[in-house]
Design a protein around this motif. Sequence first.
Motif, PDB file in Angstrom:
ATOM      1  N   LEU A   1     -53.617 -18.035  16.511  1.00  0.00           N
ATOM      2  CA  LEU A   1     -53.297 -19.460  16.491  1.00  0.00           C
ATOM      3  C   LEU A   1     -54.539 -20.335  16.576  1.00  0.00           C
ATOM      4  O   LEU A   1     -54.654 -21.344  15.875  1.00  0.00           O
ATOM      5  CB  LEU A   1     -52.320 -19.797  17.621  1.00  0.00           C
ATOM      6  CG  LEU A   1     -50.911 -19.240  17.431  1.00  0.00           C
ATOM      7  CD1 LEU A   1     -50.071 -19.450  18.684  1.00  0.00           C
ATOM      8  CD2 LEU A   1     -50.241 -19.867  16.228  1.00  0.00           C
ATOM      9  N   VAL A   2     -55.501 -19.964  17.425  1.00  0.00           N
ATOM     10  CA  VAL A   2     -56.737 -20.742  17.545  1.00  0.00           C
ATOM     11  C   VAL A   2     -57.518 -20.687  16.234  1.00  0.00           C
ATOM     12  O   VAL A   2     -57.972 -21.718  15.719  1.00  0.00           O
ATOM     13  CB  VAL A   2     -57.596 -20.245  18.731  1.00  0.00           C
ATOM     14  CG1 VAL A   2     -59.007 -20.817  18.677  1.00  0.00           C
ATOM     15  CG2 VAL A   2     -56.925 -20.611  20.052  1.00  0.00           C
ATOM     16  N   MET A   3     -57.672 -19.496  15.680  1.00  0.00           N
ATOM     17  CA  MET A   3     -58.404 -19.355  14.418  1.00  0.00           C
ATOM     18  C   MET A   3     -57.706 -20.127  13.296  1.00  0.00           C
ATOM     19  O   MET A   3     -58.355 -20.783  12.487  1.00  0.00           O
ATOM     20  CB  MET A   3     -58.531 -17.881  14.034  1.00  0.00           C
ATOM     21  CG  MET A   3     -59.372 -17.047  14.979  1.00  0.00           C
ATOM     22  SD  MET A   3     -61.121 -17.422  14.926  1.00  0.00           S
ATOM     23  CE  MET A   3     -61.555 -16.855  13.307  1.00  0.00           C
ATOM     24  N   SER A   4     -56.383 -20.057  13.255  1.00  0.00           N
ATOM     25  CA  SER A   4     -55.632 -20.776  12.221  1.00  0.00           C
ATOM     26  C   SER A   4     -55.801 -22.280  12.377  1.00  0.00           C
ATOM     27  O   SER A   4     -55.952 -23.005  11.392  1.00  0.00           O
ATOM     28  CB  SER A   4     -54.146 -20.410  12.291  1.00  0.00           C
ATOM     29  OG  SER A   4     -53.964 -19.039  12.020  1.00  0.00           O
TER      30      SER A   4
ATOM     31  N   LEU B   1     -58.346 -23.886  13.805  1.00  0.00           N
ATOM     32  CA  LEU B   1     -59.701 -24.249  13.393  1.00  0.00           C
ATOM     33  C   LEU B   1     -59.853 -24.167  11.872  1.00  0.00           C
ATOM     34  O   LEU B   1     -60.608 -24.943  11.279  1.00  0.00           O
ATOM     35  CB  LEU B   1     -60.726 -23.352  14.084  1.00  0.00           C
ATOM     36  CG  LEU B   1     -60.953 -23.652  15.565  1.00  0.00           C
ATOM     37  CD1 LEU B   1     -61.726 -22.529  16.235  1.00  0.00           C
ATOM     38  CD2 LEU B   1     -61.677 -24.980  15.743  1.00  0.00           C
ATOM     39  N   ALA B   2     -59.116 -23.261  11.234  1.00  0.00           N
ATOM     40  CA  ALA B   2     -59.206 -23.103   9.776  1.00  0.00           C
ATOM     41  C   ALA B   2     -58.756 -24.359   9.036  1.00  0.00           C
ATOM     42  O   ALA B   2     -59.315 -24.695   7.988  1.00  0.00           O
ATOM     43  CB  ALA B   2     -58.367 -21.912   9.322  1.00  0.00           C
TER      44      ALA B   2
ATOM     45  N   LEU C   1     -62.933 -28.582  16.238  1.00  0.00           N
ATOM     46  CA  LEU C   1     -61.940 -29.315  17.026  1.00  0.00           C
ATOM     47  C   LEU C   1     -62.360 -29.427  18.479  1.00  0.00           C
ATOM     48  O   LEU C   1     -63.065 -28.566  19.003  1.00  0.00           O
ATOM     49  CB  LEU C   1     -60.586 -28.592  17.008  1.00  0.00           C
ATOM     50  CG  LEU C   1     -59.713 -28.749  15.787  1.00  0.00           C
ATOM     51  CD1 LEU C   1     -58.539 -27.800  15.885  1.00  0.00           C
ATOM     52  CD2 LEU C   1     -59.237 -30.176  15.647  1.00  0.00           C
ATOM     53  N   ARG C   2     -61.851 -30.473  19.110  1.00  0.00           N
ATOM     54  CA  ARG C   2     -62.023 -30.626  20.554  1.00  0.00           C
ATOM     55  C   ARG C   2     -61.025 -29.725  21.272  1.00  0.00           C
ATOM     56  O   ARG C   2     -59.949 -29.422  20.776  1.00  0.00           O
ATOM     57  CB  ARG C   2     -61.778 -32.077  20.966  1.00  0.00           C
ATOM     58  CG  ARG C   2     -62.847 -33.017  20.438  1.00  0.00           C
ATOM     59  CD  ARG C   2     -62.598 -34.420  20.861  1.00  0.00           C
ATOM     60  NE  ARG C   2     -62.854 -34.518  22.314  1.00  0.00           N
ATOM     61  CZ  ARG C   2     -63.021 -35.650  22.949  1.00  0.00           C
ATOM     62  NH1 ARG C   2     -62.933 -36.795  22.299  1.00  0.00           N
ATOM     63  NH2 ARG C   2     -63.250 -35.676  24.242  1.00  0.00           N
ATOM     64  N   PHE C   3     -61.405 -29.332  22.477  1.00  0.00           N
ATOM     65  CA  PHE C   3     -60.542 -28.509  23.318  1.00  0.00           C
ATOM     66  C   PHE C   3     -59.188 -29.193  23.489  1.00  0.00           C
ATOM     67  O   PHE C   3     -58.141 -28.562  23.336  1.00  0.00           O
ATOM     68  CB  PHE C   3     -61.210 -28.287  24.683  1.00  0.00           C
ATOM     69  CG  PHE C   3     -60.411 -27.421  25.612  1.00  0.00           C
ATOM     70  CD1 PHE C   3     -60.655 -26.063  25.688  1.00  0.00           C
ATOM     71  CD2 PHE C   3     -59.426 -27.972  26.433  1.00  0.00           C
ATOM     72  CE1 PHE C   3     -59.920 -25.259  26.558  1.00  0.00           C
ATOM     73  CE2 PHE C   3     -58.689 -27.179  27.290  1.00  0.00           C
ATOM     74  CZ  PHE C   3     -58.934 -25.820  27.351  1.00  0.00           C
ATOM     75  N   SER C   4     -59.206 -30.473  23.800  1.00  0.00           N
ATOM     76  CA  SER C   4     -57.963 -31.200  24.076  1.00  0.00           C
ATOM     77  C   SER C   4     -57.044 -31.230  22.856  1.00  0.00           C
ATOM     78  O   SER C   4     -55.821 -31.173  23.000  1.00  0.00           O
ATOM     79  CB  SER C   4     -58.262 -32.614  24.559  1.00  0.00           C
ATOM     80  OG  SER C   4     -59.025 -33.315  23.599  1.00  0.00           O
TER      81      SER C   4
ATOM     82  N   GLY D   1     -66.875 -16.319  11.575  1.00  0.00           N
ATOM     83  CA  GLY D   1     -65.487 -16.653  11.857  1.00  0.00           C
ATOM     84  C   GLY D   1     -64.757 -17.133  10.613  1.00  0.00           C
ATOM     85  O   GLY D   1     -63.633 -16.723  10.343  1.00  0.00           O
ATOM     86  N   ALA D   2     -65.410 -17.990   9.835  1.00  0.00           N
ATOM     87  CA  ALA D   2     -64.800 -18.482   8.595  1.00  0.00           C
ATOM     88  C   ALA D   2     -64.605 -17.354   7.588  1.00  0.00           C
ATOM     89  O   ALA D   2     -63.619 -17.338   6.849  1.00  0.00           O
ATOM     90  CB  ALA D   2     -65.663 -19.594   7.992  1.00  0.00           C
TER      91      ALA D   2
END
Length: 135
Positions: free
Chosen positions: A38-41, A43-44, A51-54, A101-102
């Motif tokens: 989910l995090v990688m998606s 950011l993708a 992105l910001r943490f919030s 990562g990309a």
Amino acid sequence: MEKLIHGRPYRETPDGPRFRPCVPNSVLSRLGDKWTILVMSHLAVAEGHRLRFSAMMASIEGITQRMLTLTLRNLERDGLLTRHYFPEVPPRVEYELTAMGASMLPALEGFTSWIKDHWPLIEASRRAYDGDGQS
């Protein structure tokens, strides 16, 4: 003599194929983790893959602050994202996919597409298995 199946080395023995645990087992388990995907998606699809943490916290349903923090730290440790800290008041932290990562995004897309295409069959198999007991 070693052979390969799906990139994994094994050797034939009189008792059948022998597989050794592969060194990147921890990477495989990390990449299969639901929060990592989910995090990688997220950011993708973010502008500049950043992105910001919030923003991530607010838009990843069900994730706790602790799990997001742990997931981001592990991805940073593995070199898949970079943490940018801005010493402002209040402090601002942004995360960005690295080139590595990309480069993982096409593999992640293939993996998640396979799950999406096969999820109904997996659910049906689970229902059949659970309904039959362990036959």
